[in-house]
Design a protein around this motif. Structure first.
Motif, PDB file in Angstrom:
ATOM      1  N   HIS A  40      36.569   7.593 -51.137  1.00  0.00           N
ATOM      2  CA  HIS A  40      36.105   8.976 -51.273  1.00  0.00           C
ATOM      3  C   HIS A  40      37.265   9.909 -50.958  1.00  0.00           C
ATOM      4  O   HIS A  40      38.022   9.674 -50.008  1.00  0.00           O
ATOM      5  N   GLU A  41      37.415  10.954 -51.739  1.00  0.00           N
ATOM      6  CA  GLU A  41      38.473  11.938 -51.491  1.00  0.00           C
ATOM      7  C   GLU A  41      37.806  13.278 -51.190  1.00  0.00           C
ATOM      8  O   GLU A  41      37.260  13.919 -52.073  1.00  0.00           O
ATOM      9  N   ARG A  42      37.849  13.673 -49.932  1.00  0.00           N
ATOM     10  CA  ARG A  42      37.120  14.854 -49.493  1.00  0.00           C
ATOM     11  C   ARG A  42      37.658  16.160 -50.072  1.00  0.00           C
ATOM     12  O   ARG A  42      36.989  17.182 -50.029  1.00  0.00           O
ATOM     13  N   LEU A  43      38.851  16.168 -50.618  1.00  0.00           N
ATOM     14  CA  LEU A  43      39.424  17.388 -51.171  1.00  0.00           C
ATOM     15  C   LEU A  43      39.128  17.560 -52.662  1.00  0.00           C
ATOM     16  O   LEU A  43      39.503  18.561 -53.250  1.00  0.00           O
ATOM     17  N   ARG A  44      38.460  16.575 -53.265  1.00  0.00           N
ATOM     18  CA  ARG A  44      38.073  16.671 -54.671  1.00  0.00           C
ATOM     19  C   ARG A  44      36.708  17.350 -54.756  1.00  0.00           C
ATOM     20  O   ARG A  44      36.005  17.464 -53.752  1.00  0.00           O
ATOM     21  N   PRO A  45      36.305  17.788 -55.951  1.00  0.00           N
ATOM     22  CA  PRO A  45      34.979  18.401 -56.095  1.00  0.00           C
ATOM     23  C   PRO A  45      33.885  17.454 -55.597  1.00  0.00           C
ATOM     24  O   PRO A  45      33.977  16.246 -55.747  1.00  0.00           O
ATOM     25  N   GLY A  46      32.873  18.036 -54.991  1.00  0.00           N
ATOM     26  CA  GLY A  46      31.766  17.245 -54.456  1.00  0.00           C
ATOM     27  C   GLY A  46      31.685  17.382 -52.951  1.00  0.00           C
ATOM     28  O   GLY A  46      32.154  18.355 -52.365  1.00  0.00           O
ATOM     29  N   LEU A  47      31.138  16.407 -52.320  1.00  0.00           N
ATOM     30  CA  LEU A  47      30.923  16.418 -50.876  1.00  0.00           C
ATOM     31  C   LEU A  47      32.240  16.414 -50.113  1.00  0.00           C
ATOM     32  O   LEU A  47      33.112  15.590 -50.378  1.00  0.00           O
ATOM     33  N   ASN A  48      32.377  17.345 -49.163  1.00  0.00           N
ATOM     34  CA  ASN A  48      33.525  17.329 -48.267  1.00  0.00           C
ATOM     35  C   ASN A  48      33.170  16.519 -47.030  1.00  0.00           C
ATOM     36  O   ASN A  48      33.808  15.525 -46.741  1.00  0.00           O
ATOM     37  N   HIS A  49      32.145  16.943 -46.308  1.00  0.00           N
ATOM     38  CA  HIS A  49      31.703  16.193 -45.144  1.00  0.00           C
ATOM     39  C   HIS A  49      30.299  16.630 -44.742  1.00  0.00           C
ATOM     40  O   HIS A  49      29.809  17.657 -45.194  1.00  0.00           O
ATOM     41  N   LEU A  50      29.670  15.830 -43.896  1.00  0.00           N
ATOM     42  CA  LEU A  50      28.373  16.170 -43.322  1.00  0.00           C
ATOM     43  C   LEU A  50      28.591  16.543 -41.868  1.00  0.00           C
ATOM     44  O   LEU A  50      29.361  15.880 -41.165  1.00  0.00           O
ATOM     45  N   ALA A  51      27.914  17.595 -41.405  1.00  0.00           N
ATOM     46  CA  ALA A  51      28.012  18.014 -40.012  1.00  0.00           C
ATOM     47  C   ALA A  51      26.656  17.821 -39.340  1.00  0.00           C
ATOM     48  O   ALA A  51      25.615  18.098 -39.942  1.00  0.00           O
ATOM     49  N   PHE A  52      26.693  17.326 -38.111  1.00  0.00           N
ATOM     50  CA  PHE A  52      25.475  17.062 -37.351  1.00  0.00           C
ATOM     51  C   PHE A  52      25.568  17.709 -35.978  1.00  0.00           C
ATOM     52  O   PHE A  52      26.616  17.653 -35.336  1.00  0.00           O
ATOM     53  N   HIS A  53      24.475  18.327 -35.527  1.00  0.00           N
ATOM     54  CA  HIS A  53      24.391  18.771 -34.144  1.00  0.00           C
ATOM     55  C   HIS A  53      24.290  17.504 -33.298  1.00  0.00           C
ATOM     56  O   HIS A  53      23.432  16.662 -33.533  1.00  0.00           O
ATOM     57  N   ALA A  54      25.178  17.361 -32.331  1.00  0.00           N
ATOM     58  CA  ALA A  54      25.257  16.108 -31.573  1.00  0.00           C
ATOM     59  C   ALA A  54      24.886  16.248 -30.105  1.00  0.00           C
ATOM     60  O   ALA A  54      24.997  15.282 -29.357  1.00  0.00           O
ATOM     61  N   GLY A  55      24.469  17.422 -29.673  1.00  0.00           N
ATOM     62  CA  GLY A  55      24.101  17.589 -28.270  1.00  0.00           C
ATOM     63  C   GLY A  55      25.235  18.183 -27.460  1.00  0.00           C
ATOM     64  O   GLY A  55      26.007  18.991 -27.955  1.00  0.00           O
ATOM     65  N   SER A  56      25.342  17.743 -26.239  1.00  0.00           N
ATOM     66  CA  SER A  56      26.336  18.287 -25.313  1.00  0.00           C
ATOM     67  C   SER A  56      27.758  17.832 -25.663  1.00  0.00           C
ATOM     68  O   SER A  56      27.960  16.912 -26.449  1.00  0.00           O
ATOM     69  N   ARG A  57      28.724  18.474 -25.043  1.00  0.00           N
ATOM     70  CA  ARG A  57      30.119  18.057 -25.215  1.00  0.00           C
ATOM     71  C   ARG A  57      30.301  16.606 -24.756  1.00  0.00           C
ATOM     72  O   ARG A  57      31.023  15.838 -25.377  1.00  0.00           O
ATOM     73  N   GLU A  58      29.631  16.268 -23.675  1.00  0.00           N
ATOM     74  CA  GLU A  58      29.728  14.897 -23.160  1.00  0.00           C
ATOM     75  C   GLU A  58      29.189  13.894 -24.181  1.00  0.00           C
ATOM     76  O   GLU A  58      29.750  12.821 -24.367  1.00  0.00           O
ATOM     77  N   ARG A  59      28.091  14.275 -24.859  1.00  0.00           N
ATOM     78  CA  ARG A  59      27.510  13.381 -25.862  1.00  0.00           C
ATOM     79  C   ARG A  59      28.442  13.221 -27.057  1.00  0.00           C
ATOM     80  O   ARG A  59      28.589  12.134 -27.593  1.00  0.00           O
ATOM     81  N   VAL A  60      29.095  14.304 -27.476  1.00  0.00           N
ATOM     82  CA  VAL A  60      30.078  14.216 -28.560  1.00  0.00           C
ATOM     83  C   VAL A  60      31.175  13.230 -28.174  1.00  0.00           C
ATOM     84  O   VAL A  60      31.551  12.353 -28.951  1.00  0.00           O
ATOM     85  N   ASP A  61      31.677  13.346 -26.941  1.00  0.00           N
ATOM     86  CA  ASP A  61      32.731  12.441 -26.474  1.00  0.00           C
ATOM     87  C   ASP A  61      32.261  10.987 -26.458  1.00  0.00           C
ATOM     88  O   ASP A  61      33.006  10.083 -26.839  1.00  0.00           O
TER      89      ASP A  61
END
Length: 107
Positions: A40-61
């Motif tokens: 997959h090439e994120r810079l080509r037309p179409g989907l770049n990325h999916l973003a998700f709410h992940a909770g606290s900073r600690e949870r992201v880590d």
């Protein structure tokens, strides 16, 4: 969305399918057998990325540490966790197929 279940499976003759589910919300990503590229090439037309709410900073880590076991690599490690800006605490991860996800901490 905090995934309550995740699975990857091959559908004979059809596609490779990844599913993430949390309650009634789910995301499905399929890889067609009729690919024009092996990545997959994120810079080509179409989907770049999916973003998700992940909770606290600690949870992201925690998720960043756990993601390695599932084939995900941290993008922009020199700017992590502020690759999206000085006030945007997030992790950008990429898998071996070139798909990117962004795990965003609550502000």
């Amino acid at each position: 969305m905090v995934a309550r279940s995740a699975r990857v499976r091959d559908l004979p003759g059809l596609a490779r399918r990844a599913e993430l589910a949390a309650g009634e919300t789910y995301v499905v990503v399929e890889q067609s057998p009729a690919l024009t590229s092996d990545r997959h090439e994120r810079l080509r037309p179409g989907l770049n990325h999916l973003a998700f709410h992940a909770g606290s900073r600690e949870r992201v880590d925690e998720l960043v540490k756990e993601a390695v076991a599932y084939g995900w690599t941290l993008m922009f490690p020199d700017r992590h966790p502020y690759a999206g800006g000085d006030t945007h605490y997030a992790a950008y991860l990429e898998n071996e197929d070139g798909f990117e996800v962004e795990l965003v901490a609550a502000s």
